[in-house]
Design a protein around this motif. Structure first.
Motif, PDB file in Angstrom:
ATOM      1  N   GLU A  29       0.968  -1.145  -0.027  1.00  0.00           N
ATOM      2  CA  GLU A  29      -0.022   0.024  -0.019  1.00  0.00           C
ATOM      3  C   GLU A  29       0.923   1.086  -0.205  1.00  0.00           C
ATOM      4  O   GLU A  29       0.550   2.111  -0.791  1.00  0.00           O
ATOM      5  CB  GLU A  29      -0.930  -0.067   1.310  1.00  0.00           C
ATOM      6  CG  GLU A  29      -1.789   1.030   1.245  1.00  0.00           C
ATOM      7  CD  GLU A  29      -2.714   0.801   2.636  1.00  0.00           C
ATOM      8  OE1 GLU A  29      -2.960   1.944   3.361  1.00  0.00           O
ATOM      9  OE2 GLU A  29      -3.273  -0.101   2.984  1.00  0.00           O
ATOM     10  N   GLN A  30       2.006   1.173   0.970  1.00  0.00           N
ATOM     11  CA  GLN A  30       2.878   2.480   0.810  1.00  0.00           C
ATOM     12  C   GLN A  30       3.596   2.637  -0.660  1.00  0.00           C
ATOM     13  O   GLN A  30       3.645   3.653  -1.036  1.00  0.00           O
ATOM     14  CB  GLN A  30       3.877   2.325   1.981  1.00  0.00           C
ATOM     15  CG  GLN A  30       3.281   2.666   3.214  1.00  0.00           C
ATOM     16  CD  GLN A  30       4.370   2.041   4.502  1.00  0.00           C
ATOM     17  OE1 GLN A  30       5.388   1.781   4.071  1.00  0.00           O
ATOM     18  NE2 GLN A  30       3.624   2.584   5.702  1.00  0.00           N
ATOM     19  N   VAL A  31       3.845   1.519  -1.068  1.00  0.00           N
ATOM     20  CA  VAL A  31       4.516   1.533  -2.475  1.00  0.00           C
ATOM     21  C   VAL A  31       3.647   2.242  -3.400  1.00  0.00           C
ATOM     22  O   VAL A  31       3.982   2.975  -4.057  1.00  0.00           O
ATOM     23  CB  VAL A  31       5.343   0.277  -2.869  1.00  0.00           C
ATOM     24  CG1 VAL A  31       5.403   0.169  -4.385  1.00  0.00           C
ATOM     25  CG2 VAL A  31       6.240  -0.179  -2.166  1.00  0.00           C
ATOM     26  N   VAL A  32       2.406   1.935  -3.312  1.00  0.00           N
ATOM     27  CA  VAL A  32       1.353   2.274  -4.279  1.00  0.00           C
ATOM     28  C   VAL A  32       1.263   3.646  -4.145  1.00  0.00           C
ATOM     29  O   VAL A  32       1.160   4.631  -5.079  1.00  0.00           O
ATOM     30  CB  VAL A  32      -0.017   1.546  -4.408  1.00  0.00           C
ATOM     31  CG1 VAL A  32      -1.099   2.443  -5.319  1.00  0.00           C
ATOM     32  CG2 VAL A  32       0.172   0.057  -4.880  1.00  0.00           C
ATOM     33  N   LEU A  33       1.051   4.144  -2.994  1.00  0.00           N
ATOM     34  CA  LEU A  33       0.849   5.588  -2.639  1.00  0.00           C
ATOM     35  C   LEU A  33       1.944   6.513  -2.967  1.00  0.00           C
ATOM     36  O   LEU A  33       1.796   7.520  -3.526  1.00  0.00           O
ATOM     37  CB  LEU A  33       0.474   5.548  -1.015  1.00  0.00           C
ATOM     38  CG  LEU A  33      -0.620   5.167  -0.476  1.00  0.00           C
ATOM     39  CD1 LEU A  33      -1.053   5.371   0.782  1.00  0.00           C
ATOM     40  CD2 LEU A  33      -1.831   5.961  -1.345  1.00  0.00           C
ATOM     41  N   LYS A  34       3.180   6.015  -2.790  1.00  0.00           N
ATOM     42  CA  LYS A  34       4.464   6.604  -3.100  1.00  0.00           C
ATOM     43  C   LYS A  34       4.614   6.729  -4.686  1.00  0.00           C
ATOM     44  O   LYS A  34       5.078   7.929  -5.186  1.00  0.00           O
ATOM     45  CB  LYS A  34       5.616   5.884  -2.559  1.00  0.00           C
ATOM     46  CG  LYS A  34       5.726   6.013  -1.019  1.00  0.00           C
ATOM     47  CD  LYS A  34       7.259   5.401  -0.666  1.00  0.00           C
ATOM     48  CE  LYS A  34       7.251   5.226   0.886  1.00  0.00           C
ATOM     49  NZ  LYS A  34       8.507   4.517   1.207  1.00  0.00           N
ATOM     50  N   LEU A  35       4.110   5.723  -5.222  1.00  0.00           N
ATOM     51  CA  LEU A  35       4.329   5.783  -6.880  1.00  0.00           C
ATOM     52  C   LEU A  35       3.255   6.864  -7.261  1.00  0.00           C
ATOM     53  O   LEU A  35       3.696   7.506  -8.195  1.00  0.00           O
ATOM     54  CB  LEU A  35       4.102   4.460  -7.492  1.00  0.00           C
ATOM     55  CG  LEU A  35       5.227   3.264  -7.414  1.00  0.00           C
ATOM     56  CD1 LEU A  35       4.525   2.007  -7.694  1.00  0.00           C
ATOM     57  CD2 LEU A  35       6.310   3.766  -8.023  1.00  0.00           C
ATOM     58  N   ARG A  36       2.157   6.858  -6.874  1.00  0.00           N
ATOM     59  CA  ARG A  36       1.222   7.754  -7.273  1.00  0.00           C
ATOM     60  C   ARG A  36       1.340   9.089  -6.882  1.00  0.00           C
ATOM     61  O   ARG A  36       1.128  10.107  -7.449  1.00  0.00           O
ATOM     62  CB  ARG A  36      -0.268   7.668  -6.355  1.00  0.00           C
ATOM     63  CG  ARG A  36      -0.996   6.323  -6.767  1.00  0.00           C
ATOM     64  CD  ARG A  36      -1.448   6.237  -8.141  1.00  0.00           C
ATOM     65  NE  ARG A  36      -2.679   7.167  -8.363  1.00  0.00           N
ATOM     66  CZ  ARG A  36      -3.212   7.480  -9.490  1.00  0.00           C
ATOM     67  NH1 ARG A  36      -2.796   6.944 -10.426  1.00  0.00           N
ATOM     68  NH2 ARG A  36      -4.086   8.423  -9.386  1.00  0.00           N
ATOM     69  N   ASP A  37       2.200   9.468  -5.838  1.00  0.00           N
ATOM     70  CA  ASP A  37       2.652  10.922  -5.520  1.00  0.00           C
ATOM     71  C   ASP A  37       3.937  11.013  -6.253  1.00  0.00           C
ATOM     72  O   ASP A  37       4.387  12.162  -6.105  1.00  0.00           O
ATOM     73  CB  ASP A  37       3.219  10.730  -3.932  1.00  0.00           C
ATOM     74  CG  ASP A  37       1.856  10.660  -3.222  1.00  0.00           C
ATOM     75  OD1 ASP A  37       0.700  11.093  -3.786  1.00  0.00           O
ATOM     76  OD2 ASP A  37       2.078  10.305  -1.925  1.00  0.00           O
ATOM     77  N   SER A  38       4.784  10.221  -6.829  1.00  0.00           N
ATOM     78  CA  SER A  38       5.900  10.678  -7.473  1.00  0.00           C
ATOM     79  C   SER A  38       5.511  11.038  -8.978  1.00  0.00           C
ATOM     80  O   SER A  38       4.952  10.620 -10.184  1.00  0.00           O
ATOM     81  CB  SER A  38       6.639   9.317  -7.849  1.00  0.00           C
ATOM     82  OG  SER A  38       7.625   9.736  -8.635  1.00  0.00           O
TER      83      SER A  38
END
Length: 172
Positions: free
Chosen positions: A62-71
């Protein structure tokens, strides 16, 4: 008519067999009573640890997906219409940024152990751009074979795994 000897032998055999059965039953019950607590504790520990591991893995993803969306850089690369970068340096920079954002070697992924929960991550865009990172270093042929396997899964996903109106799908 049975002799006294035959009667004595049958009585002794009956007593011996019944004593063995009684001792076996007492032994089984005592082991069950003593070890039952430990077995229950071990089962409870195993289920709790498995639950925590799955929850940690889901939280990491979940954190990886959120970080990817924020990048912004990764999202810009995924939204491009062309399938190739303008040059090799831009492709390597995007791959490096993907590796930093995902941070597959983080403490959250390894969870204090030597083995990672997630050892490879692939990100496919609609225009066939592929970002990937791996916890382990691989030789070129192994990396290419794993990429081909991931691309086959992605093409199967596109062909049969979802319809145009689905936001997500799951492939066995």
């Amino acid at each position: 008519r049975p002799s006294l000897r035959a009667k004595m032998i049958s009585i002794n055999l009956g007593i011996t067999v019944s004593a063995l059965i009684l001792c076996g039953a007492i032994f089984a019950v005592s082991v069950w009573m003593i070890m039952g607590k430990y077995i229950d504790h071990d089962i409870d520990f195993f289920l709790t640890e498995t639950s925590h591991n799955v929850a940690d893995k889901i939280e990491y993803l979940e954190q990886v997906v959120l970080k990817l969306r924020d990048s912004d850089e990764i999202m810009r690369c995924l939204e491009q219409d062309n399938t190739a970068f303008e040059d090799e340096a831009a492709a390597q920079e995007a791959e490096l940024t993907f590796g930093k954002v995902v941070d597959i070697s983080s403490q959250k992924n390894t969870n204090g152990a030597n083995l990672p929960m997630v050892d490879e991550i692939y990100l496919f865009s609609k225009n066939q751009t592929v970002f990937r990172t791996s916890y382990y270093s691989m030789i070129y042929s192994e990396a290419e074979s794993r990429l081909q396997a991931a691309e086959e899964i992605y093409s199967r996903f596109n062909q049969e795994g979802r319809s145009a109106r689905d936001d997500y799908a799951y492939i066995d």
